[in-house]
Design an enzyme around this catalytic site. Sequence first.
Site, short mmCIF file in Angstrom:
data_model
loop_
_atom_site.label_atom_id
_atom_site.label_comp_id
_atom_site.label_asym_id
_atom_site.label_seq_id
_atom_site.Cartn_x
_atom_site.Cartn_y
_atom_site.Cartn_z
N VAL A 501 36.66 42.22 35.81
CA VAL A 501 35.33 42.79 36.05
C VAL A 501 34.76 43.46 34.79
CG1 VAL A 501 35.81 43.10 38.50
CG2 VAL A 501 36.26 44.97 36.93
N GLU A 502 33.48 43.73 34.82
CA GLU A 502 32.73 44.37 33.72
C GLU A 502 32.96 43.65 32.39
OE1 GLU A 502 32.98 48.63 33.50
OE2 GLU A 502 32.47 48.87 35.60
#
Length: 828
Positions: A501-502
């Site tokens: 993620v991110e």
Amino acid sequence: MSVAIWIIATLLVLGAMLYHRSSLRVFTLGTVVMLGIATGLSIFGSTTLTVLWIIAAVLLLPLNLGFVRKSVLTKPMLATYRKIMPEMSQTEKDAIDAGTVWWESEVFRGAPDWKNLHNIPAPRLSAEEQAFLDGPCEEVCAMLNDWEVTHEDADMPQEVWQYLRDHKFFAMIIKKEYGGLEFSAYAQSRVLQKLAGVSTVLASTVGVPNSLGPGELLQHYGTKAQKDHYLPRLATGEEIPCFALTSPEAGSDAGAIPDSGVVCKGEFNGEEIIGIKLNFNKRYITLAPIATVVGLAFKMYDPDGLIGDKKELGITAALLPRDTKGMEIGRRHFPLNVPFHNGPIRGNDVFIPLDYIIGGQEMAGKGWRMLVECLSVGRAITLPSNSAGGAKSLALVTGAYSRIRRQFKLPIGKMEGVEEALARLGGNAYLMDSVTSLSTTGIDLGEKPSVISAIAKYHMTEKLRVVMNDAMDVHGGKGICLGPNNYLGRGYQGTPVAITVEGANILTRNMMIYGQGAIRCHPYVLEEMEAAHLDDAKEGLRRFDKAVFGHIGFVFSNFARSLFFGFGGSVFTSAPTSDSTKAYYKQMTRFSSNLALMSDVAMGVLGGSLKRKERVSARLGDMLSYLFIGSAVLKRFEDEGRPKEDLPFVHWAMQDSLYKLQEAQIALLQNFGGVGALLKATMFPFGRIVKAPSDKLDHKVARLLMYPNVARERLGAGQFLSERGQYGYVEQVLRDIIAVEPIYDTICKAAKKRYTFTQLDQLAKKGLELGVINAEEAALLERAEEGRLKVINVDDFAHEDLLAGRGARRHFEQQQAAVAKDSEQDAA
Ligand SMILES: Cc1cc2nc3c(=O)[nH]c(=O)nc-3n(C[C@H](O)[C@H](O)[C@H](O)COP(=O)(O)OP(=O)(O)OC[C@H]3O[C@@H](n4cnc5c(N)ncnc54)[C@H](O)[C@@H]3O)c2cc1C
């Protein structure tokens, strides 16, 4: 003066000027003085002297005469530069413009001033923040049973949700005027570290609303009405936010989302208004299944010119209440058995008013800029802190376990092979905490550190993967068999979530760290690019001239520095300390000069194609990262008052970082053809200079993790280690085991027999019989045995307890059918 002495003196003088980055004027003066000396002392014959003066004049005169330099040299250079300059999309431009650069630019530029690092204030918690950590944070950790959350309920219990709301866990970033906690970035990091040591579900659930999402976006860009409406409700947890950017067709390439919003007329609350018709399909959205307000990113179009001249406005962010007509929300994804709420959100022809746009109509099309600006802060806090917290708890519990668990009649931690894994755990935990402290300090000083946030996100989540594997290996089957007694398995399963993620990690390493770092941290590149884009030709030439000649001087200076360091000059470099950390500062300065030179050579040789040469970019990014990481380690040691007990951790973290830094430099040079070979001869004429942590150092670090001591205590500072939690229980058992070891020895000695270190309760009886221990010691042995068994034992289940999903439903239906049949028979 002989010719040889003059040549050596000239090289030294000019080299020193290059080393110290003297200006062109000073360098020219130095050259003139040296030639003057040669002329005055008649060191050369008149012909040679004339040739030398002519060469100097030809090289240096045009450079010093601004108008000649600009027309003869700069103009054609600018024209070529404009041709070869890589194309940059608007989203890339926004990403580069977002945020600020801080200490990482100092280590990028080749000559870090270590005093500046030491002058950065040490991070501190306010009394209120400390009280929150010691109070509500400690309490919620004790309330949660991760097994029930992950295996039985696929959610946290309602009382935990309520506790989080009541104590404003979701409002750490929200300003006090809106009812939030308004904690420093450092405090947020410490809270997340503690939560992550207990449960990934808990840490993610608290982390997300405090990271990039509606709360952060509203505070920066929201209209007054939006702030007044949403922020107080977000602060109390009445509203639960999520942020939806990712689509099935656009993950890493988030700028390419196909989700659209078309400006048109439509009916809203019974009235015809100008609004936006949305069509979107989002996935992987954290907290979506329970969110009450959705931050939605889409591309906005105004084909009929209803709100202006622009037909394609670009990425826009809006806030949609959960009950918005036409929005489908509520289903869940199942991320690797770590069931924090995550799911898809879809919408077909969903009509919303323009004032749903975050910041109102004037922020239409500015969504990408908003996102990257906020991401440069959030990305440095949530995932790095969760990872650091996880690593700290893992280091302690694995050290304790390796002392409690015995095989071959020895605590397993005493085996050299296990020591290697323990050393990585201890060294990395120290390092990871250092990095989160320094990066959050930067944020608290007002920085929006986009490069640091990419470094912290990538390296902390990767290091978590390393230490998680080590913890699993040391625990053996104990880590593998899931159940209420397994405190590792869910964390292990959840590790790839943080990696993905991110900004998924391969992309972050290969494109983002150096991609942004090269342009933002370099003293001249951004200025050259901006100057080349200017419409005002005269101003463009003036600024480009200043930047490009500064740049050329910078390259020569870094070459001189790398050569000097390569041939042993590091010995003469200054360092701000005189103890055993002194060498690290010197090595960092050397590697920093090498990075500055390699970076310019890579840009010069590859030009625009450097963008596609991801492995070059990745290695340059690794160098920058390890220079930042090493700085963070040294800074932490300074800030904590240089406690000598911590030195094994510091040495391990520094030696590992410097070794990886060196390997990145050598690998880049080995893959860079003839130029690489030439640079290698300049930078590493005698081969490698840094060694990986030695076995002896590994041994020292491993030992520190295996018994209570001040260094170990500092390593785990702030983690949830109360006996009410699993890790705290293991800590207590460790203390008991250490306390009973001398009692065990006494009994063995009295019985003249070496018993195995098992069945300590039986041993207690023996000791009492022999009269060599008292009742208190016998009780301690019994307690230690109970704890030992609890720590080493794993859970087992009835078959039906392991049924899940359809299996569980089928089982339930079969049971129901059997009950119904029984009642039918009874009735008959
Ligand atoms: C549990 C979970 C929670 C999430 N929460 C949210 C959320 O709340 N909101 C939201 O909007 N999104 C969320 N996401 C989405 C997340 O940000 C994306 O998963 C991520 O951006 C990667 O996209 P992808 O999974 O489609 O992988 P892909 O984009 O398909 O990438 C696959 C692989 O290719 C690599 N790659 C791609 N491009 C390049 C490149 N140019 N160079 C090198 N490597 C490259 C990637 O690094 C990755 O390793 C979440 C995802 C998960 C799994």
